[in-house]
Scaffold this motif. Sequence first.
Motif, PDB file in Angstrom:
ATOM      1  N   GLN A   8       0.817  -1.202   0.000  1.00 48.41           N
ATOM      2  CA  GLN A   8       0.000   0.000   0.000  1.00 48.41           C
ATOM      3  C   GLN A   8       0.857   1.261   0.000  1.00 48.41           C
ATOM      4  O   GLN A   8       0.567   2.231  -0.718  1.00 48.41           O
ATOM      5  CB  GLN A   8      -0.927   0.007   1.213  1.00 48.41           C
ATOM      6  CG  GLN A   8      -2.010  -1.055   1.181  1.00 48.41           C
ATOM      7  CD  GLN A   8      -3.085  -0.756   0.154  1.00 48.41           C
ATOM      8  OE1 GLN A   8      -2.868  -0.893  -1.046  1.00 48.41           O
ATOM      9  NE2 GLN A   8      -4.240  -0.334   0.608  1.00 48.41           N
ATOM     10  N   ALA A  62       0.983   4.043  -2.890  1.00 48.90           N
ATOM     11  CA  ALA A  62       0.709   5.440  -2.553  1.00 48.90           C
ATOM     12  C   ALA A  62       1.858   6.348  -2.986  1.00 48.90           C
ATOM     13  O   ALA A  62       1.636   7.482  -3.445  1.00 48.90           O
ATOM     14  CB  ALA A  62       0.455   5.577  -1.057  1.00 48.90           C
ATOM     15  N   GLY A 103       1.635   6.772  -6.697  1.00 42.20           N
ATOM     16  CA  GLY A 103       0.481   7.614  -6.990  1.00 42.20           C
ATOM     17  C   GLY A 103       0.754   9.075  -6.689  1.00 42.20           C
ATOM     18  O   GLY A 103       0.332   9.975  -7.441  1.00 42.20           O
ATOM     19  N   THR A 104       1.469   9.333  -5.591  1.00 46.50           N
ATOM     20  CA  THR A 104       1.822  10.716  -5.265  1.00 46.50           C
ATOM     21  C   THR A 104       2.741  11.309  -6.321  1.00 46.50           C
ATOM     22  O   THR A 104       2.601  12.480  -6.709  1.00 46.50           O
ATOM     23  CB  THR A 104       2.493  10.764  -3.887  1.00 46.50           C
ATOM     24  OG1 THR A 104       1.606  10.199  -2.902  1.00 46.50           O
ATOM     25  CG2 THR A 104       2.832  12.192  -3.497  1.00 46.50           C
ATOM     26  N   ALA A 160      -5.058   2.853  -1.792  1.00 46.33           N
ATOM     27  CA  ALA A 160      -3.737   3.417  -2.089  1.00 46.33           C
ATOM     28  C   ALA A 160      -3.866   4.626  -3.004  1.00 46.33           C
ATOM     29  O   ALA A 160      -3.193   5.655  -2.800  1.00 46.33           O
ATOM     30  CB  ALA A 160      -2.846   2.360  -2.732  1.00 46.33           C
ATOM     31  N   ARG A 161      -4.740   4.547  -4.017  1.00 45.37           N
ATOM     32  CA  ARG A 161      -4.936   5.695  -4.912  1.00 45.37           C
ATOM     33  C   ARG A 161      -5.585   6.856  -4.164  1.00 45.37           C
ATOM     34  O   ARG A 161      -5.267   8.028  -4.406  1.00 45.37           O
ATOM     35  CB  ARG A 161      -5.791   5.283  -6.102  1.00 45.37           C
ATOM     36  CG  ARG A 161      -5.068   4.383  -7.088  1.00 45.37           C
ATOM     37  CD  ARG A 161      -5.743   4.441  -8.453  1.00 45.37           C
ATOM     38  NE  ARG A 161      -7.121   3.974  -8.385  1.00 45.37           N
ATOM     39  CZ  ARG A 161      -7.484   2.708  -8.573  1.00 45.37           C
ATOM     40  NH1 ARG A 161      -6.562   1.798  -8.850  1.00 45.37           N
ATOM     41  NH2 ARG A 161      -8.740   2.352  -8.494  1.00 45.37           N
ATOM     42  N   THR A 208      -5.181   7.523  -1.012  1.00 46.15           N
ATOM     43  CA  THR A 208      -4.137   8.121  -0.167  1.00 46.15           C
ATOM     44  C   THR A 208      -3.304   9.121  -0.953  1.00 46.15           C
ATOM     45  O   THR A 208      -3.043  10.246  -0.492  1.00 46.15           O
ATOM     46  CB  THR A 208      -3.244   7.020   0.415  1.00 46.15           C
ATOM     47  OG1 THR A 208      -4.036   6.101   1.167  1.00 46.15           O
ATOM     48  CG2 THR A 208      -2.181   7.622   1.328  1.00 46.15           C
ATOM     49  N   SER A 209      -2.866   8.721  -2.148  1.00 48.80           N
ATOM     50  CA  SER A 209      -2.069   9.632  -2.971  1.00 48.80           C
ATOM     51  C   SER A 209      -2.902  10.836  -3.412  1.00 48.80           C
ATOM     52  O   SER A 209      -2.397  11.963  -3.476  1.00 48.80           O
ATOM     53  CB  SER A 209      -1.500   8.895  -4.179  1.00 48.80           C
ATOM     54  OG  SER A 209      -2.546   8.341  -4.966  1.00 48.80           O
TER      55      SER A 209
END
Length: 631
Positions: free
Chosen positions: A34, A38, A41-42, A149-150, A152-153
Motif C-alpha cells: 500500500q 501510494a 500515486g503521489t 492506495a490511490r 491516499t495519494s
Amino acid sequence: MSLRQLPFQDPGVPDVRSGFRFLLWLEKRQLRGQLTAAAWGTLLMASIALFPAAVGLAVQAVVDHSGRRLALSGGLMLALGGLSALGDTMLHRTAVTNWITAAARVQQLLSRKTVELGSVLTRQVAAGEIVTVGAGDVEKIGWFVEAFARFTSAFVATIGIAVALAFYQPELGLMVAAAIPVLALAVLPLLPAATKRADVQREKAGKATELASDTVAGLRVLRGIGGEELFLDRYRKASQEVRTAAVHSARMWALISAVQVVLPGLLLVGVAWYGAVLALDGRISVGELVTVYGTVAFLMFPLRHFEEIAMAWSFSRPSAKRAARVLALVRGVEPDAAPSLPSAPSAGVSPSGDLYDPETGLLAPAGRLTAVVCGDPDAAGRLADRLGGHSPDRVAGQSSVLLGGTALDELPLAAARAAVLVQDKDPVLLSGTLHELLDVPSSGNVSSTDALTAAQCGDVLQALAQASVDDSGDPMRTRITERGRSLSGGQRQRLALARSLVADPEALVLDEPTSAVDSHTEARIARGLKEIRADRTTVVFTSSPLLLDRCDLVVFIADGSVAATGTHHELLRGDQRYRAVVTRETEEPAGVAAAVVTGGVTAAVPAAVSAEGPSVVPSGAAENTRIEESA
C-alpha cells in the motif's frame, strides 16, 4: 510483494470481530504494498499537478519574449511528462498487485475455513451466501484495497495543491482552499442512501444465486415432477428484482458522479472569472492565471478518487462483514472452553481404538462393524457429524468424541481427518475422471479395484466405459460431470462409497450408504463392506435389515441416548421400539412382530417365530421384492 509468491505459505489469522476490523487487518498485512502504491500515486499526481505551472511559465515567457525561459519550460514539461508516465505505470502495477494479493489472501482464508468445517459449513451458512462471498465479495474487498492506495495519494496531492496555491497566489489560492473541503464532503449526505440501495441489490442477488444453485442441484427431480417451469418463473421473478434493485442503486451512484462533476466545474468557472478580473486589474499576470486555472482543473482528477473510495467502501463493507462471518465459524467449541480431556498423541501418531460418544453413550468397538439405528434422521445426521469431530452445536462443557481415549477436538485437524472419515447421506462427486475421483489421501492398503468391487460398481464401470470419449474403453479415464449428474442416484452413492473405502481411515462413519440402491445390490454391498473393512472400525447409520443383519453390533438410539445394543435378531425379539423403526410397523397387538407372506396371504405371527424365520419380509426388502400369488 510479487505475484510469483502466490499462493501464500500462510495467509495469516484474520481479525473477524467485524467487517471493519477484517478490512483493517487486511490493510495491515499489505502495508508495504500500500505504501509503495501510494508513493507512486503521489509521484503521478505531483507531476500532473505541476504541469500547469510549467505551461504558465511558458505562456509568460512568450508574453515577455524570453526564449530561454520558454526552452526551460519546454524541458520541464518533458520531464514532468516522463515522470507522470513512470508514476502511472508503476501505480497501476502496484495497485493491481495489491488487488490480486488481497483477493488471493481472502480466497485462501475461505478455502482453509471450508476445508476445516467440511460439510458443517453449509449447515451454518446458506449455499448462496458462500457462493456470493467466494465470488463477488472477494473481488469487492480487493477493489477497496486497491482503491485505498490511490485515495491516499489523491488526498496528499489535494492537500499539497491547496497549500501551494495559497502561497503562490493568495487571493485565488484561499478561494480554492476553502472550496476543496466542500467538494470532498459534498457526496457524504448521499452515501447512506446509496449504501442502502447497494445492500438491497446484493441481498436480492444472493437470494437469486441461492435459488439458481438449488434449482440446478435439483434439476433431475424437477424434471421428474414437471416443476421446471415453476422454478424457472421463480428465478425470472428473482432476476427481475435484482435488475430493478441494480437500476435503483445505479441512479444514486449516477447522482453522486454528477455532483462530483458539477461542483468542481462550478469552482473552475468561478476561478476563471475571478482570475480574469484580477488579470484585467493587473493584480496577477497572465501566466499566473493559466497556472491557477490549470491546477484547479487538475483537482477534478484526485477528487474522482474520493468518489471511488466512497463507492469501494460502500460495496466492500458488507462484503467484508459476510467474509468475516464465514471466517469466524468454528467446527466445535473454542479451545479455551473445551473440558479437560486425555492428552493428544504426539505428532505423526494416529489414534486408534474404540470410537465413543459421551453425549449419547454410543460405543463402536475397534475393528468391528457397528450399525446405528436412529428413528430421527436429523438426529442421526448430527450424531454422524459429531463422530467425525464436527460439532458446531456443541457448547462448552460437553465432551468431545473419543477415539481410543483421545479427544478428537484435541487432535490437529489433519490428524483428526486422517483418523475418522464421515460420508454423509448426500455425498458430492466433483467433476473429473474416475481415476481423479478415487485419487484421495489414503493408507494405501485398499486398491481402487478392491473398493469398486466391494461397493458393487460393476455396472457403473460398464456405463463409464461406454461413455468414454477417447475410445480407450477405460472407465478410469472417463470424465464424470459435476456432482455426478450424468449418473443415477444409486451409481453416485456407490462411487462415493468406493472413494471412502479407498481412503481406508482408522474409523469410517457411513450415513445411509445404500439408501438409493436396490435390495439385491444392497445385500452384496453389505457383504463386501464387511469383508473389506475387516479388523477396521466402521459405523453405519442405517435402518436396512439387509445391512443390519451383517453387522457385528447394532446400537439403537432413542431420545438422544443409547436405548439398546445387541445383534439385529436380538433387538428384533427384545425391543419393541427398535422393531417399529426397522420394520416400519405401526401399533400392533403384543407378541406380534412381523408379517409372514405365504402364497400371497399375509398373516400375523408371534415375535419368536418371525425374528428367525426366513419368511420374514422386512420393509427395506419388501420395497423391492413382491411375492405374487400364482394363478
